[in-house]
Scaffold this motif. Structure first.
Motif, mmCIF file in Angstrom:
data_model
loop_
_atom_site.group_PDB
_atom_site.id
_atom_site.type_symbol
_atom_site.label_atom_id
_atom_site.label_comp_id
_atom_site.label_asym_id
_atom_site.label_seq_id
_atom_site.Cartn_x
_atom_site.Cartn_y
_atom_site.Cartn_z
ATOM 1 N N LYS A 131 -6.427 -7.605 0.469
ATOM 2 C CA LYS A 131 -7.736 -7.064 0.121
ATOM 3 C C LYS A 131 -8.838 -7.858 0.822
ATOM 4 O O LYS A 131 -8.752 -9.076 0.946
ATOM 5 N N THR A 169 -7.754 1.039 6.552
ATOM 6 C CA THR A 169 -8.878 1.962 6.421
ATOM 7 C C THR A 169 -8.739 2.882 5.216
ATOM 8 O O THR A 169 -7.624 3.206 4.792
ATOM 9 N N GLY A 170 -9.887 3.306 4.715
ATOM 10 C CA GLY A 170 -9.908 4.270 3.621
ATOM 11 C C GLY A 170 -9.794 5.700 4.097
ATOM 12 O O GLY A 170 -9.747 6.635 3.279
ATOM 13 N N LYS A 185 -15.448 1.494 5.292
ATOM 14 C CA LYS A 185 -14.126 2.089 5.521
ATOM 15 C C LYS A 185 -12.995 1.071 5.482
ATOM 16 O O LYS A 185 -11.845 1.419 5.260
ATOM 17 N N CYS A 186 -13.330 -0.208 5.723
ATOM 18 C CA CYS A 186 -12.285 -1.237 5.729
ATOM 19 C C CYS A 186 -11.884 -1.584 4.301
ATOM 20 O O CYS A 186 -12.722 -1.982 3.488
ATOM 21 N N THR A 187 -10.601 -1.448 3.990
ATOM 22 C CA THR A 187 -10.097 -1.768 2.654
ATOM 23 C C THR A 187 -9.426 -3.141 2.606
ATOM 24 O O THR A 187 -9.150 -3.662 1.530
ATOM 25 N N ASP A 189 0.859 -1.180 0.000
ATOM 26 C CA ASP A 189 0.000 0.000 0.000
ATOM 27 C C ASP A 189 0.896 1.231 0.000
ATOM 28 O O ASP A 189 1.779 1.353 0.854
#
Length: 282
Positions: A201, A222-223, A270-272, A157
């Motif tokens: 993911k 989180t996003g 919100k969870c990515t 990320d």
């Protein structure tokens, strides 16, 4: 046991007098009870021991910001209230204390300090490992945890981490201290320069669920802009499903999450994804 507890109380009073540790009598009694009940389990693999420790604290109240009530940064031992991070830290520290065979309160304090602070040293507010990314990096470097995310199919990320320095009003210690704000910004830059941040993911969780073991630490990416993770928990295979134990702000206590891990993540906007970290046995 009475002699051991008397020595523990004496040591605790000395530590508290020197302002090295902040705790209450309630915490000391919980610690004594924990050692009494769980020391027979010390030979278990550390992941299983972390789960038993987590279940010991089931129904303990959720309370946020319990580490931020002192003027100076000190080691806070609070076993009667947790947020998601302090819950996980204490479960690891207590399990490591049992694995060493040294059940003293001072050993537990050292274990907790080593996990919570950069290189195990308390200097000021910024020496606390606030970002999970930084917490994992430092604890992995010192042989306490191992990042399993990449091996489980996680991808790098490239998100920029700067939430604390861009939201200083949300942090009491940063509001009026320009030096701490600058040090925080410098730490964020170090995190970004490392570029060692892997996330699986959320749609891929079920593919590797059988490779996530009891006691693994699960962090929820989180996003939210500038932030790496918004929650952290302990993996638990329960009634044939992979879920987790956590200090839940929704339930306001420590619970075994009723939803499977996959469902919990997929339902969250919100969870990515997740990252998975494994405690290294002593």
């Amino acid at each position: 046991m009475k002699k051991v507890f008397a020595l523990f109380l004496l040591l605790a009073m000395v530590l508290n007098t020197r302002a090295a540790v902040v705790y209450t009598k309630q915490d000391s009694l919980i610690y004594e009870k924990y050692i009494s009940q769980l020391k027979a389990e010390a030979t278990l693999p550390i992941g299983e021991l972390i789960v038993k420790t987590a279940l010991f604290f089931r129904d303990t109240p959720y309370v946020a910001s319990t580490l931020d009530n002192n003027q100076e940064e000190q080691l806070v031992v609070n076993l009667h209230q947790f947020d998601c991070t302090t819950f996980v830290e204490n479960c690891i520290a207590l399990s490591r204390t049992l694995k060493t065979g040294d059940y003293s309160f001072s050993n537990f304090c050292n274990q907790l300090k080593s996990i919570r602070y950069r290189d195990g040293k308390i200097e000021d507010y910024t020496s606390r490992l606030h970002y999970v990314t930084d917490w994992i990096y430092n604890n992995s470097k010192r042989g306490i945890l191992e990042d399993k995310t990449l091996a489980l199919g996680g991808i790098k990320d490239t998100k920029t981490i700067n939430f604390m320095s861009t939201h200083t009003d949300a942090y009491k210690a940063l509001r009026s201290d320009s030096k701490l704000r600058q040090k925080t910004a410098n730490i964020e830059q170090q995190i970004n320069n490392r570029a060692e941040y892997y996330v699986l993911k959320k749609e891929d969780i079920n593919k590797v669920g059988n490779r996530i073991i009891n006691g693994d630490i699960i962090a929820f990416a989180t996003g939210i802009a500038g932030l790496d993770y918004s929650h952290i928990s302990i993996a638990y295979h329960y009634n044939g499903k992979l879920t987790f134990i956590h200090a839940s702000s929704r339930a306001m206590k420590v619970i075994v999450e009723p939803q499977p891990l996959y469902d919990y993540c997929v339902k969250s906007s919100k969870c990515t994804g997740i990252s998975i970290f494994r405690a290294i046995d002593l």
